[in-house]
Design a protein around this motif. Structure first.
Motif, PDB file in Angstrom:
ATOM      1  N   SER A 292      10.363  25.276   6.658  1.00  0.00           N
ATOM      2  CA  SER A 292      11.518  26.126   6.348  1.00  0.00           C
ATOM      3  C   SER A 292      11.131  27.155   5.294  1.00  0.00           C
ATOM      4  O   SER A 292      10.082  27.038   4.639  1.00  0.00           O
ATOM      5  CB  SER A 292      12.690  25.284   5.823  1.00  0.00           C
ATOM      6  N   ILE A 293      11.984  28.155   5.126  1.00  0.00           N
ATOM      7  CA  ILE A 293      11.783  29.132   4.057  1.00  0.00           C
ATOM      8  C   ILE A 293      11.769  28.429   2.706  1.00  0.00           C
ATOM      9  O   ILE A 293      10.956  28.748   1.821  1.00  0.00           O
ATOM     10  CB  ILE A 293      12.889  30.210   4.094  1.00  0.00           C
ATOM     11  N   HIS A 294      12.651  27.464   2.531  1.00  0.00           N
ATOM     12  CA  HIS A 294      12.709  26.741   1.258  1.00  0.00           C
ATOM     13  C   HIS A 294      11.411  25.990   0.993  1.00  0.00           C
ATOM     14  O   HIS A 294      10.906  25.975  -0.142  1.00  0.00           O
ATOM     15  CB  HIS A 294      13.889  25.770   1.255  1.00  0.00           C
ATOM     16  N   ALA A 295      10.837  25.357   2.008  1.00  0.00           N
ATOM     17  CA  ALA A 295       9.573  24.637   1.844  1.00  0.00           C
ATOM     18  C   ALA A 295       8.452  25.601   1.468  1.00  0.00           C
ATOM     19  O   ALA A 295       7.610  25.304   0.611  1.00  0.00           O
ATOM     20  CB  ALA A 295       9.231  23.884   3.119  1.00  0.00           C
ATOM     21  N   ILE A 440      17.922  31.373  -0.785  1.00  0.00           N
ATOM     22  CA  ILE A 440      16.838  32.264  -1.207  1.00  0.00           C
ATOM     23  C   ILE A 440      16.983  33.598  -0.473  1.00  0.00           C
ATOM     24  O   ILE A 440      17.069  33.635   0.754  1.00  0.00           O
ATOM     25  CB  ILE A 440      15.472  31.636  -0.894  1.00  0.00           C
ATOM     26  N   VAL A 441      17.010  34.687  -1.220  1.00  0.00           N
ATOM     27  CA  VAL A 441      17.065  36.013  -0.611  1.00  0.00           C
ATOM     28  C   VAL A 441      15.658  36.398  -0.163  1.00  0.00           C
ATOM     29  O   VAL A 441      14.708  36.356  -0.955  1.00  0.00           O
ATOM     30  CB  VAL A 441      17.614  37.059  -1.591  1.00  0.00           C
ATOM     31  N   VAL A 442      15.517  36.776   1.110  1.00  0.00           N
ATOM     32  CA  VAL A 442      14.208  37.155   1.671  1.00  0.00           C
ATOM     33  C   VAL A 442      14.276  38.599   2.135  1.00  0.00           C
ATOM     34  O   VAL A 442      15.005  38.922   3.079  1.00  0.00           O
ATOM     35  CB  VAL A 442      13.814  36.236   2.850  1.00  0.00           C
ATOM     36  N   LEU A 443      13.531  39.481   1.461  1.00  0.00           N
ATOM     37  CA  LEU A 443      13.444  40.869   1.890  1.00  0.00           C
ATOM     38  C   LEU A 443      12.384  41.015   2.971  1.00  0.00           C
ATOM     39  O   LEU A 443      11.293  40.470   2.850  1.00  0.00           O
ATOM     40  CB  LEU A 443      13.090  41.773   0.710  1.00  0.00           C
TER      41      LEU A 443
END
Length: 455
Positions: A292-295, A440-443
């Motif tokens: 995941s993005i968090h991982a 989490i903001v991901v640009l």
């Protein structure tokens, strides 16, 4: 069907092996280890540390640099694995995602091979593979000079026999076997290329050979899974790493199961059904599959810890290799930096950076405050005369960024706040250049955020 399987621990204790009768079941994709379960009986009396091979019983085998070839997959075996890290995978495959300011995810796996004295490495790539192919060819082209080793990229291709894409990791090996069998190796080591861990594959190969297995599966104990927090006897989770004898591989993909596309859901269950000897090698070190993005965010944050790092990027005994670059040292002008990692070639003006990964060629202007974030940097140095847009590449004056992932070449204006002001956990604002995943903001890569924007 009942098969004989041994749990081979990574512990250094030397005692007699113990055989276990077990049913082997694999559920789901090879990329999600929590769905691959080796069901073991709960009544086994011995602790796992006793289920290893005695060093007194070792046999003589050819060295791994002559007899083992690694097959590394640059991406997951299905579209679901790519969606887990979207939008970081929008223009690149999982293995090519920048990691810890200086590396790509695939560098950890290739480095494990190099440090384990495995110098025949094939990288099979397909989805969004341009940046990964370039990285591999540039980073490792001269590494084995004079040692008869190589890192060879085999991109998905069409032929007279096959007109389409690889249909899975097993299908990819089937179609590339004519290349993989060029050297007279004894075993193939099959590796996902987007996991973060450090492993001595030589110990794995030795255990595989001593057990006289046809296939050895690297597994994790089920106690790592908070959902299935039970003892190792109940459940073992596959990492998607396999050691397979050369002849066994050829027969599995071409003779026994010529229509199988995936290892975890088709080839391994098929191997069990025809009575091949399958062994399980327990790995108890740090292992992150970037599910995941968090991982991914947490794995980056681990590298700024001063102690007890889950993955030590500064291990002198097992160095992490990557592409050599001719970049100048970072230029820091009156910046305040704490608990952070700064890559080469950055230009940091009068800013504040705390608990942050700052990637190569990042430019941060006066008054900016960056906290708890991953900044992937830039591919180029932008000159003022080259700027045909209003917002230059980098982070503008007086901008605040907190708990965010900023992909490469982002253009962030002045007085911007990327702070997830509404505490959103999930949100799709891709049209505006960003998403929110797990808070989490991901640009996105190349995103443009106008002056004064608040996210």
């Amino acid at each position: 069907m009942m098969v004989t399987m041994k749990l081979i621990s990574c512990s250094s204790t030397n005692v007699e092996p113990q055989a276990i009768n077990a049913k082997l079941r694999f559920l789901g994709s090879a990329d999600n280890h929590r769905k691959h379960l080796l069901k073991l009986p709960c009544s086994v009396p011995q602790p796992p540390s006793l289920l290893i091979f005695n060093s007194q019983q070792r046999q003589l085998f050819p060295p791994v640099d002559q007899s083992v070839a690694a097959i590394v997959f640059g991406d997951g075996s299905d579209s679901e694995s790519r969606r887990r890290l979207y939008p970081l995978t929008k223009r690149r495959t999982e293995g090519a995602i920048p990691m810890a300011a200086n590396y790509r995810l695939i560098d950890a796996v290739v480095s494990n091979c190099i440090n384990s004295n495995i110098n025949k490495i094939y990288a099979l790539t397909q989805f969004n593979s341009t940046s990964l192919n370039l990285h591999l060819s540039r980073a490792y082209s001269g590494l084995f000079r004079g040692k008869q080793g190589f890192v060879e990229v085999i991109a998905a291709y069409q032929s007279l026999e096959h007109q389409g894409w690889f249909q899975g990791n097993a299908d990819a090996i089937r179609r590339c076997l004519w290349v993989l069998e060029e050297y007279p190796v004894a075993e193939f080591l099959v590796l996902p290329g987007h996991h973060l861990y450090r492993m001595d594959y030589q110990k794995l190969i030795e255990a595989h050979r001593n057990s006289k297995a046809d296939v050895t599966i690297v597994a994790l104990s089920g106690t790592r899974d908070p959902v299935n927090s039970i003892t190792v006897y109940d459940n073992v989770s596959s990492t998607g790493i396999y050691v397979i004898n050369r002849d066994t591989m050829s027969k599995l993909v071409n003779e026994y199961f010529p229509e199988a596309n995936d290892f975890a859901s088709e080839l391994i269950p098929g191997a069990i059904s025809i009575g091949l000897k399958i062994e399980s090698y327990l790995f108890d070190g740090y292992w992150e599959d970037m599910r995941s993005i968090h991982a991914f965010y947490q794995a980056n944050m681990e590298c700024i810890k001063k102690s007890n790092m889950s993955y030590n990027f500064y291990d002198r005994e097992s160095p992490l290799y990557t592409m050599p670059r001719c970049l100048p040292p970072s230029l820091v002008s009156d910046a305040v930096i704490s608990d952070s990692v700064i890559a080469d070639g950055c230009i940091l003006n009068k800013c504040k950076i705390k608990r942050t990964i700052v990637g190569m060629r990042t430019r941060i202007e006066d008054g900016a405050v960056i906290e708890d974030s991953v900044i992937m940097g830039s591919d180029i140095y932008q000159q003022k005369e080259d700027d045909v847009q209003n917002i230059p590449i980098g982070i503008g004056e007086n901008t605040q960024i907190r708990k965010a992932i900023i992909d490469k070449n982002a253009r962030i204006g002045k007085n911007v706040k990327i702070i997830n002001k509404d505490n959103v956990q999930e949100g799709d604002r891709e049209a505006n250049g960003y998403i929110v995943s797990g808070g989490i903001v991901v640009l996105l890569r190349g995103a443009q955020i106008a002056d004064g924007t608040i996210l």
